[in-house]
Design a protein around this motif. Structure first.
Motif, PDB file in Angstrom:
ATOM      1  N   GLU A  14       0.832  -1.200   0.000  1.00 14.78           N
ATOM      2  CA  GLU A  14       0.000   0.000   0.000  1.00 14.78           C
ATOM      3  C   GLU A  14       0.874   1.260   0.000  1.00 14.78           C
ATOM      4  O   GLU A  14       0.550   2.253  -0.628  1.00 14.78           O
ATOM      5  CB  GLU A  14      -0.932  -0.001   1.217  1.00 14.78           C
ATOM      6  N   LYS A  15       2.006   1.189   0.676  1.00 15.36           N
ATOM      7  CA  LYS A  15       2.898   2.350   0.751  1.00 15.36           C
ATOM      8  C   LYS A  15       3.814   2.463  -0.466  1.00 15.36           C
ATOM      9  O   LYS A  15       4.113   3.556  -0.922  1.00 15.36           O
ATOM     10  CB  LYS A  15       3.747   2.276   2.015  1.00 15.36           C
ATOM     11  N   ARG A  16       4.278   1.323  -1.002  1.00 15.03           N
ATOM     12  CA  ARG A  16       5.308   1.340  -2.051  1.00 15.03           C
ATOM     13  C   ARG A  16       4.815   0.944  -3.426  1.00 15.03           C
ATOM     14  O   ARG A  16       5.441   1.284  -4.421  1.00 15.03           O
ATOM     15  CB  ARG A  16       6.451   0.392  -1.669  1.00 15.03           C
ATOM     16  N   GLU A  17       3.790   0.127  -3.520  1.00 13.80           N
ATOM     17  CA  GLU A  17       3.220  -0.423  -4.755  1.00 13.80           C
ATOM     18  C   GLU A  17       4.065  -1.526  -5.385  1.00 13.80           C
ATOM     19  O   GLU A  17       3.525  -2.437  -5.991  1.00 13.80           O
ATOM     20  CB  GLU A  17       2.969   0.665  -5.812  1.00 13.80           C
ATOM     21  N   TYR A  26       3.503  -6.448  -7.375  1.00 13.22           N
ATOM     22  CA  TYR A  26       2.952  -5.121  -7.633  1.00 13.22           C
ATOM     23  C   TYR A  26       1.491  -5.116  -7.251  1.00 13.22           C
ATOM     24  O   TYR A  26       0.737  -6.032  -7.566  1.00 13.22           O
ATOM     25  CB  TYR A  26       3.087  -4.748  -9.115  1.00 13.22           C
ATOM     26  N   LYS A  27       1.095  -4.049  -6.554  1.00 13.89           N
ATOM     27  CA  LYS A  27      -0.315  -3.831  -6.244  1.00 13.89           C
ATOM     28  C   LYS A  27      -0.556  -2.328  -6.275  1.00 13.89           C
ATOM     29  O   LYS A  27       0.141  -1.571  -5.608  1.00 13.89           O
ATOM     30  CB  LYS A  27      -0.667  -4.387  -4.868  1.00 13.89           C
ATOM     31  N   GLU A  28      -1.530  -1.910  -7.044  1.00 17.50           N
ATOM     32  CA  GLU A  28      -1.830  -0.488  -7.155  1.00 17.50           C
ATOM     33  C   GLU A  28      -2.331   0.038  -5.823  1.00 17.50           C
ATOM     34  O   GLU A  28      -3.218  -0.551  -5.198  1.00 17.50           O
ATOM     35  CB  GLU A  28      -2.893  -0.261  -8.233  1.00 17.50           C
ATOM     36  N   SER A  29      -1.752   1.148  -5.382  1.00 17.76           N
ATOM     37  CA  SER A  29      -2.095   1.737  -4.091  1.00 17.76           C
ATOM     38  C   SER A  29      -3.365   2.575  -4.209  1.00 17.76           C
ATOM     39  O   SER A  29      -3.611   3.215  -5.231  1.00 17.76           O
ATOM     40  CB  SER A  29      -0.948   2.606  -3.595  1.00 17.76           C
ATOM     41  N   VAL A  30      -4.146   2.594  -3.135  1.00 21.88           N
ATOM     42  CA  VAL A  30      -5.351   3.409  -3.108  1.00 21.88           C
ATOM     43  C   VAL A  30      -5.004   4.848  -2.738  1.00 21.88           C
ATOM     44  O   VAL A  30      -5.450   5.796  -3.380  1.00 21.88           O
ATOM     45  CB  VAL A  30      -6.370   2.824  -2.099  1.00 21.88           C
ATOM     46  N   ILE A  49       3.246   5.009  -9.085  1.00 20.45           N
ATOM     47  CA  ILE A  49       3.685   4.431 -10.358  1.00 20.45           C
ATOM     48  C   ILE A  49       2.551   4.525 -11.372  1.00 20.45           C
ATOM     49  O   ILE A  49       1.439   4.070 -11.124  1.00 20.45           O
ATOM     50  CB  ILE A  49       4.093   2.948 -10.177  1.00 20.45           C
ATOM     51  N   GLU A  50       2.845   5.150 -12.505  1.00 21.41           N
ATOM     52  CA  GLU A  50       1.900   5.224 -13.622  1.00 21.41           C
ATOM     53  C   GLU A  50       2.281   4.155 -14.631  1.00 21.41           C
ATOM     54  O   GLU A  50       3.344   4.222 -15.244  1.00 21.41           O
ATOM     55  CB  GLU A  50       1.942   6.605 -14.281  1.00 21.41           C
ATOM     56  N   LEU A  51       1.418   3.175 -14.811  1.00 16.25           N
ATOM     57  CA  LEU A  51       1.694   2.104 -15.766  1.00 16.25           C
ATOM     58  C   LEU A  51       1.487   2.597 -17.194  1.00 16.25           C
ATOM     59  O   LEU A  51       0.591   3.401 -17.457  1.00 16.25           O
ATOM     60  CB  LEU A  51       0.786   0.910 -15.499  1.00 16.25           C
ATOM     61  N   PRO A  52       2.308   2.095 -18.120  1.00 17.03           N
ATOM     62  CA  PRO A  52       2.138   2.491 -19.533  1.00 17.03           C
ATOM     63  C   PRO A  52       0.882   1.883 -20.135  1.00 17.03           C
ATOM     64  O   PRO A  52       0.371   0.923 -19.664  1.00 17.03           O
ATOM     65  CB  PRO A  52       3.392   1.952 -20.211  1.00 17.03           C
TER      66      PRO A  52
END
Length: 96
Positions: free
Chosen positions: A41-44, A84-88, A93-96
């Motif tokens: 959650e903190k780092r993604e 990898y887990k997208e943080s709320v 991190i912006e994925l391409p």
């Protein structure tokens, strides 16, 4: 589900990251899943190291961690797992 392009992007980001968690002979338990979930959650993006005294297969460990945290397995390389887990709240991190 991550695409090949996204996985390649995340692998390049994770290259310089040091593993912050280790899975040893106790294997995967609720405590480590909870801690990894908080860190995601903190780092993604993070690396988990599997020690040589771990009795479980690294693929099984990766699957248990991914299912327990809701994360995606980016790569299993050597004795390291990249998750990898997208943080709320802390989206970095912006994925391409």
């Amino acid at each position: 589900m991550l695409t090949g392009k996204q996985k390649r992007f995340l692998r390049s980001k994770a290259h310089h990251i040091k593993p912050i968690f280790q899975v040893g002979k106790m294997g995967v338990n609720d405590n480590i899943i909870e801690q990894i979930n908080d860190a995601l959650e903190k780092r993604e993006l993070l690396k988990v190291s599997i020690l040589q005294n771990c009795f479980e297969e690294k693929d099984d460990v990766a699957k248990q961690l991914a299912e327990g945290t809701g994360a995606e397995i980016v790569q299993i390389i050597g004795n390291n797992i990249i998750l990898y887990k997208e943080s709320v709240d802390n989206k970095k991190i912006e994925l391409p």
